[in-house]
Design an enzyme around this catalytic site. Structure first.
Site, short mmCIF file in Angstrom:
data_model
loop_
_atom_site.label_atom_id
_atom_site.label_comp_id
_atom_site.label_asym_id
_atom_site.label_seq_id
_atom_site.Cartn_x
_atom_site.Cartn_y
_atom_site.Cartn_z
N SER A 8 0.84 -1.20 0.00
CA SER A 8 0.00 0.00 0.00
C SER A 8 0.87 1.24 0.00
O SER A 8 1.61 1.51 0.95
CB SER A 8 -0.92 0.02 1.22
OG SER A 8 -1.50 1.30 1.32
N HIS A 33 -1.09 -1.10 -4.30
CA HIS A 33 -2.40 -0.80 -3.71
C HIS A 33 -2.48 0.69 -3.41
O HIS A 33 -1.59 1.28 -2.80
CB HIS A 33 -2.56 -1.62 -2.43
CG HIS A 33 -3.90 -1.53 -1.79
ND1 HIS A 33 -4.98 -2.24 -2.24
CD2 HIS A 33 -4.34 -0.80 -0.72
CE1 HIS A 33 -6.03 -1.97 -1.47
NE2 HIS A 33 -5.66 -1.09 -0.55
N ASP A 35 -4.74 3.68 -1.79
CA ASP A 35 -5.82 3.98 -0.84
C ASP A 35 -6.30 5.41 -0.99
O ASP A 35 -5.62 6.35 -0.60
CB ASP A 35 -5.31 3.77 0.59
CG ASP A 35 -5.14 2.30 0.92
OD1 ASP A 35 -6.10 1.54 0.72
OD2 ASP A 35 -4.05 1.92 1.38
N MET A 37 -8.87 8.20 0.17
CA MET A 37 -9.75 8.52 1.30
C MET A 37 -10.29 9.94 1.17
O MET A 37 -9.53 10.85 0.85
CB MET A 37 -8.98 8.41 2.61
CG MET A 37 -8.31 7.08 2.81
SD MET A 37 -7.40 7.07 4.36
CE MET A 37 -6.57 5.48 4.24
N HIS A 66 -8.24 1.30 -4.23
CA HIS A 66 -9.20 1.05 -3.15
C HIS A 66 -9.83 2.38 -2.76
O HIS A 66 -9.20 3.20 -2.09
CB HIS A 66 -8.44 0.40 -1.97
CG HIS A 66 -9.27 0.24 -0.73
ND1 HIS A 66 -8.69 -0.03 0.51
CD2 HIS A 66 -10.61 0.26 -0.52
CE1 HIS A 66 -9.64 -0.13 1.42
NE2 HIS A 66 -10.81 0.05 0.83
N MET A 68 -12.10 4.64 -0.67
CA MET A 68 -12.81 4.79 0.60
C MET A 68 -13.51 6.13 0.55
O MET A 68 -13.10 7.11 1.17
CB MET A 68 -11.80 4.72 1.76
CG MET A 68 -11.28 3.32 1.99
SD MET A 68 -9.74 3.29 2.93
CE MET A 68 -8.59 3.37 1.57
N MET A 137 -11.73 -6.04 4.59
CA MET A 137 -10.92 -5.19 5.46
C MET A 137 -10.67 -5.92 6.78
O MET A 137 -11.61 -6.40 7.43
CB MET A 137 -11.64 -3.86 5.74
CG MET A 137 -11.77 -2.93 4.54
SD MET A 137 -10.20 -2.56 3.72
CE MET A 137 -9.30 -1.73 5.05
N GLY A 142 -9.27 3.61 6.87
CA GLY A 142 -9.00 4.99 7.23
C GLY A 142 -7.54 5.29 7.57
O GLY A 142 -7.08 6.40 7.34
N GLY A 144 -3.35 3.57 8.01
CA GLY A 144 -2.37 2.49 8.02
C GLY A 144 -1.92 2.23 9.44
O GLY A 144 -2.24 3.01 10.35
N GLY A 145 -1.21 1.14 9.64
CA GLY A 145 -0.57 0.88 10.93
C GLY A 145 -1.48 0.39 12.03
O GLY A 145 -1.09 0.41 13.21
N ASP A 175 -6.91 -6.69 3.65
CA ASP A 175 -6.25 -5.39 3.79
C ASP A 175 -6.31 -4.89 5.22
O ASP A 175 -7.39 -4.66 5.75
CB ASP A 175 -6.98 -4.40 2.85
CG ASP A 175 -6.35 -3.02 2.81
OD1 ASP A 175 -5.29 -2.81 3.42
OD2 ASP A 175 -6.95 -2.14 2.14
N GLY A 176 -5.12 -4.71 5.83
CA GLY A 176 -5.03 -4.05 7.12
C GLY A 176 -4.32 -4.89 8.18
O GLY A 176 -4.75 -6.01 8.47
N GLY A 177 -3.23 -4.36 8.70
CA GLY A 177 -2.52 -5.04 9.79
C GLY A 177 -1.82 -6.32 9.37
O GLY A 177 -1.58 -7.20 10.19
N GLY A 197 0.96 -2.17 4.10
CA GLY A 197 1.54 -0.84 4.04
C GLY A 197 2.73 -0.71 4.95
O GLY A 197 3.89 -0.76 4.51
N SER A 198 2.46 -0.59 6.25
CA SER A 198 3.56 -0.35 7.19
C SER A 198 4.54 -1.52 7.25
O SER A 198 5.74 -1.30 7.46
CB SER A 198 3.02 -0.01 8.58
OG SER A 198 1.87 -0.72 8.86
#
Ligand code: DX5
Ligand code: ZN
Length: 216
Positions: A8, A33, A35, A37, A66, A68, A137, A142, A144-145, A175-177, A197-198
């Site tokens: 991401s 990816h 994002d 927003m 993606h 949002m 998700m 909303g 990252g991290g 997606d996420g974490g 991402g992170s």
């Protein structure tokens, strides 16, 4: 099953965007990816059309967008025209997803429907044969991290079972974490594609992080 990794770009260093995109190009990453927003659908604002240009210009990997945003029907075509390879929007942001999916399909772009963790995964069922990919998700959209929500694993298994039972080719993206530690169980649960991402851009060696996730 082919495994896809989609770093991401939200977590990239935008002062060194070309450098970070070249790292992605060299790496085993499959997609970039993106994002988007809007500060209304999610309590954060990232970026929009102006950055699609450098993403397209400097990144050799397909652009996995993606959205949002509220009113996705207003903007999906512009993201297609800006070079998206896939456009995803939130089911809960759309009054009627089907016409929006048709706008994307008419542009020859791949379709993706996504849901936040508090949306019943069963709501995706009627659309599974209409889309190329679902995006589950594993954090609230909303930021990252955030920390991975473990209940996502059962949702992946549920959708995987339904896709296989109906003999569909629909991909499952999560997606996420996501990081090098939990990638293996996500693939085992039936995910095809992982967004990170992170865990990529925050790693000492981002290319190695991508490789480790892919081979998890
Ligand atoms: C969250 C975004 C994610 C985010 C993932 O709203 O959709 O794609 O960038 O970031 P990490 O991998 O840091 O959770
Ligand atoms: Zn995302």
């Amino acid at each position: 099953m082919t495994r896809y990794i989609a770093p991401s770009v939200l977590s990239a260093d935008f002062a060194h965007l070309e450098r970070d995109l070249q790292m992605i190009n060299r790496s085993e990453a499959d997609w970039l990816h993106i994002d988007v927003m809007d500060g209304t659908f999610v309590p954060n604002i990232s970026f929009g059309f102006p950055l699609m240009k450098p993403f397209k210009q400097y990144c050799t990997k397909p652009l996995d967008v993606h959205l949002m945003i509220v009113h996705p029907e207003k903007y999906v075509e512009r993201f297609c025209d800006a070079g998206a390879w896939s456009v995803g929007f939130h089911l809960e942001a759309a009054d009627d997803p089907l016409p929006i999916l048709n706008l994307i399909k008419a542009k020859g772009v791949r379709t993706c429907l996504t849901i936040n963790p508090d949306i019943d995964v069963k709501r995706l069922i009627p659309y599974l044969d209409q889309i190329d990919m679902v995006l589950l998700m594993s954090v609230f959209a909303g930021f990252g991290g955030q920390k991975f929500i473990p209940e996502t694993l059962d949702k992946i298994r549920f959708i995987r079972q339904e896709i296989d039972r109906r003999g569909l080719q629909t991909l499952i993206e999560v997606d996420g974490g996501i990081n090098t530690h939990n990638a293996a169980e996500l693939f085992q649960a039936g995910a095809n594609a992982l967004v990170a991402g992170s865990a990529v851009f925050g790693a000492k060696n981002p290319e190695e992080a991508i490789r480790l996730m892919k081979q998890a």
